[in-house]
Every structure is written in C-alpha cells, then in structure tokens.
Design an enzyme around this catalytic site. Structure first.
Site, PDB file in Angstrom:
ATOM      1  CG  ASP A 186      -2.016  -0.973   1.201  1.00 40.89           C
ATOM      2  OD1 ASP A 186      -2.039  -1.802   0.275  1.00 40.89           O
ATOM      3  OD2 ASP A 186      -2.869  -0.935   2.112  1.00 40.89           O
ATOM      4  CG  HIS A 246       2.167   0.030   4.372  1.00 46.81           C
ATOM      5  ND1 HIS A 246       1.915  -0.925   5.336  1.00 46.81           N
ATOM      6  CD2 HIS A 246       1.018   0.745   4.210  1.00 46.81           C
ATOM      7  CE1 HIS A 246       0.645  -0.795   5.744  1.00 46.81           C
ATOM      8  NE2 HIS A 246       0.082   0.207   5.079  1.00 46.81           N
TER       9      HIS A 246
END
Length: 521
Positions: free
Chosen positions: A315, A459
């Site tokens: 992400d 992430h």
C-alpha cells in the site's frame, strides 16, 4: 540489433495543432490518400504482377502520413465544447459507413477528457483535434492531437486509432503489432534507437498500451512511434519519436498492420466505405490487444484444493525504493499487487509503468488516504476516480480493485466502489510494518501466519519493508508457495464486495456408507 533511425523532435505547436495539419495538408509534402474501399477503386484492379497504378505517397520520414480530408468522400466531423471551470474543445471525424469507428473515437475522447479532469486538480483546458493518416484498402487511421494545460503548464499528447472496414472493428495502435512478444521486441528496438539521446529516459519505456498508443507509417512504410510530451523526456523537448525501418518492422506486424502499412504508402482519391459495418461489431477483447497485460496467469489455478497461492500486497506507494522491491520480485518470478496512492503515482509515474509492465497488478488506494467511512459519497468518488484516472493515463489499464485505507468500509463506500467497478480488498495477514520498522520482524510476521489463500498487507514506502521482502520471498518459496496477484488468487470478483482472503475450498469428501443400514434403504 536491426539498424533504424531515431531523433528527438522539439515541437512548438499546441492548441489547434491538428487543425493546422488539416489546414495545410493540401499544400504540404505529407499529403496522401491511401487506397480506397470504393467498388471502383484502382486498388481492386491491381493484382498478380500488375503494377499498382496509384501514386506513391510523399512525406517527412519522421511523420505519420497525412491524408487530405477533402479526398475522403462525405467525411464529417463531430465537435463539442464546454467550460465548467475546465475549458473543453473536442473534435473527431465521422466516416460514412464506419459507425464503430465513430463510437470508438467518441468513447476515447470522452475518456481522455474525464481522466484529465480527474487526474489534474489544476486542470485548465483540454482540446482534442484530429487528422487522417490512412484511408484505403479497407483501412482507416485517425491521429488525435490532445493539447492540455494544467497548473504545471501546457503539453501535447498523441494517439492514433485504427479501423478495419473489412470486419467493422476499431483497433488500437498496438494492434498493428502481431502480439505481446512482438511488442516486446519493438520496445527493445525503440530503446536502442532512443538511447543516443541524452534527454530520453529509456528506462521509462515499457511495452504497454499507453506508451505505444500512437504508431503509424511514413510514406516509405517505415513505422513511426511517437510519445507524448513529457512522457519519456522533459516536456520542453516536445514530441519524441523514432522511426523503425520497413524491413525491420515487417516481421513484427500483424496481418492488419501489414495492410495498414501498404495503404499508407500510396495515394488514391475519392475514398469511401461502400457498405455499413458488419453487425454486431465491437472493440476487441482486452486480452487481444498487445500492451494490455492480464492480471492473472492461467498456468496457476489458485482455486484448486491443493494449491498454495499467496498474495503479497503493498500500500501507499510507489516509494523511492519500490524499484528495488520489483528487482527482488523479478529474481523470484513472483507477482504482487500494488495499491497505489495519488501523490506517489504523480511523483513516480515510471515506476507505475514498470509495475504494470512486469506483470504485477496495480490497484486503487485513494488520493489522500482518508478513512472513507467518515467522508461524503462525493468525496469517496473523487478519491477513487482520481487514482483510476492517474493509473489509466500512465498504463492504459482499467483498475478493478481498491483497498479502503485502514480497511474501513461501510455500505456507502461499497456502493461507490460498485458504481466505479471496484471490488474492495482487505487482508488476512497484517505485518504492522508501519508500526515496527524492523525487517526481521516484518518478515517473521509475513510468514508465520500464512496459509494458502492469504492476502498479506505491507507498505512499500518503508525501507525496512523493502529490506524484508527478499527474506519473505525466500521463506515462502521454501514452503512451496506461489506468489500471485490478488486477481489471480480470487478469480472473478464482484464490484462493491469486500474480500479478506482467497482460501481454497476444501475438497468434498464422500460420506462412508453406514454399515448398519439396510442394503435396500
């Protein structure tokens, strides 16, 4: 490497550029009209060893051929304009008996306008104009010139759209090329050609639809590949193009591409399409378009009860070190899904192209990362539509997955996701890599709770996560896992529905017969 020619063109024309081409076409050296579709065309009388009586085309080596619109019988034009804060002027041609082409151009121009507005908060104006590059032998080519201006200044984009009157199908420029393998080979040639230019970033070149959306032929039948201003070189360098010699490109062309090439090299007046398009006609399936890459690999069936698929998801990127992460994935032939955020997409567009080109899935993670359950439906739409537009403008890919920030969703968010054609992807394994910036801890958490069908959350904006990825890949491989995209893991998804994992359904076991039961029961 086959020898070809290339150079960088520094352009100055902007608004009304295509109209300028049309206005001076009759007086320019690039005017031509390729062979006609009409029943009485000279092309139909050329057969066997008989010489084609049509005059050869003329034009500049670095330019797509230009057809004088006056030589296309009953050629029309659709025009529209509006100004709701963004000035919009759009024009495209209408060719009699080519309704599918008209529909295709209408949809393409409308999408460009919508995406420009959505992707550019400082959007000021957009103008789309047109020119005919080929009209003959059941082939029509339309070159669109798109002049945009936003808060960063003006720039010009190019796209060339094709039409096969023999079957009534529109085609993208990449369909001049035989397939993805041939587009890969063309990309290699283009990179070699442009490597001599100090200003061109050849690492930004990938064999994807959006980069190769404007291709055609010069008067000699050489392939001209052109790029938008600012796409592979600084915007002030203007139009960047390369020319691939006829003999070098012919092995890469599709049957349609060879017909378009032949039609581009001759001049025939009074072009017309005698009969309406066959019905039904439609754009080709995306899988049939070189440069449109599937998010799934049919060689792996993740729904099989004994499968061991896992989806690595990242992400908030792309980040500064995402290219290193891509290198690690490539070393292990692993696929991942990247849920992209608006600012990083604008900052790292070449990384987005690379992610898509290397077989990874790109998906939507909003522009500003808000909790979508706390904002209005209009804000949710804006957050998601903007990222969809940004990704499409870089890759040509239509996104169909989103991840709500913090995994927060509700009925209102789901309804907007459904309207935009987006399935909601949550996760089943959380590494908490945002909290604990330690590569060993991240790797341990990613692997210790994994099971077939897991969706792992990470992430790629955190260096410690990028450092952890090689170890994660190594351990998962040792356990027999195949790293796939979310779409590969889940198969078909339903827009607006939330998915937490893709655990395969266990194989149904047949019940053993009850030995006490009567044989006649």
């Amino acid at each position: 490497m086959p020898s070809s020619t290339s150079r960088t063109f520094r352009g100055t024309a902007r608004r009304g550029g295509a109209r300028l081409v049309r206005g001076v076409a009759a007086a320019s050296a690039a005017v031509l009209l390729a062979g006609a579709c009409s029943s009485g065309s000279e092309a139909e009388h050329a057969s066997g060893t008989q010489e084609d009586p049509r005059e050869p085309a003329t034009g500049e080596p670095g330019e797509l051929t230009v057809v004088d619109p006056a030589l296309v019988v009953d050629l029309g034009e659709e025009k529209s304009s509006e100004d709701d804060g963004v000035a919009v002027e759009v024009a495209y041609p209408t060719v009699p008996n080519a309704a599918p082409l008209t529909e295709h151009l209408a949809a393409a121009t409308a999408q460009e306008v919508d995406d420009f507005r959505a992707a550019n908060p400082g959007a000021k104006s957009i103008g789309i104009d047109w020119g005919v590059t080929v009209a003959g032998d059941d082939v029509v080519g339309i070159r669109l010139v798109q002049d945009e201006e936003d808060s960063e200044g003006p720039r010009t984009l190019y796209s060339t759209h094709w039409y096969d009157a023999a079957n009534g199908r529109p085609a993208y420029s990449t369909q001049l090329i035989a397939g993805q393998e041939e587009l890969d080979a063309l990309n290699d040639i283009v990179q070699e050609n442009l490597s001599a230019s100090d200003d061109v970033d050849v690492s930004a070149l990938h064999p994807i639809l959006r980069l190769y959306d404007s291709m055609g032929f010069n008067a000699d039948g050489d392939l001209v590949v052109e790029f938008d201003e600012g796409q592979v070189a600084p915007p002030e360098d203007g139009r960047v193009f390369t020319v691939v010699r006829k003999d070098d490109v012919e092995p890469l062309l599709s049957d349609f591409g060879r017909r378009a090439q032949a039609a581009a090299t001759v001049v025939t007046p009074d072009f017309r399409i005698e009969r309406p398009a066959p019905s039904p006609s439609a754009d080709p399936a995306p899988s049939a378009v070189p440069g449109v890459l599937p998010a799934r690999d049919d060689s792996v069936d993740c729904s099989a009860p004994d499968s061991k698929c896992v989806a690595l998801t990242f992400d908030d990127g792309p980040g500064e070190r995402t290219p290193e992460l891509l290198d690690a994935l490539a070393e292990h032939d692993a696929r991942a899904t990247f849920f992209l955020t608006g600012g990083p997409v604008r900052e790292h567009p070449t990384t987005v192209r690379r992610q898509y080109a290397e077989g990874h899935e790109v998906a939507n993670h909003t522009v500003t990362h808000p909790d979508l359950t706390t904002v209005s439906s209009g804000k949710v739409t804006s957050e998601l539509a903007t990222v969809n537009a940004l990704i499409r403008r870089e890759t040509g890919y239509d996104v169909d997955l989103m991840r709500p920030p913090y995994g927060a969703t509700n009925d209102s968010v789901a309804e907007v996701s459904k309207e935009l054609g987006l399935a909601e992807i949550i996760w089943s394994v959380d590494t908490n890599d945002w909290k604990d910036r330690n590569a060993d801890i991240v790797a341990k958490r990613a692997v210790e709770n994994v099971q077939p069908g897991s969706i792992i959350l990470m992430h790629d904006i955190h260096s410690t996560t990028v450092d952890a990825v090689p170890e994660i890949l190594k351990r998962l491989e040792e356990q027999g896992y195949t790293m796939v995209t979310v779409s590969q893991l889940l198969g078909d998804t339903e827009a607006g529905k939330s998915y937490f994992d893709g655990h395969p359904e266990p194989e149904e076991q047949e019940e053993a017969p009850d030995p006490s039961a009567s044989p006649d029961a």
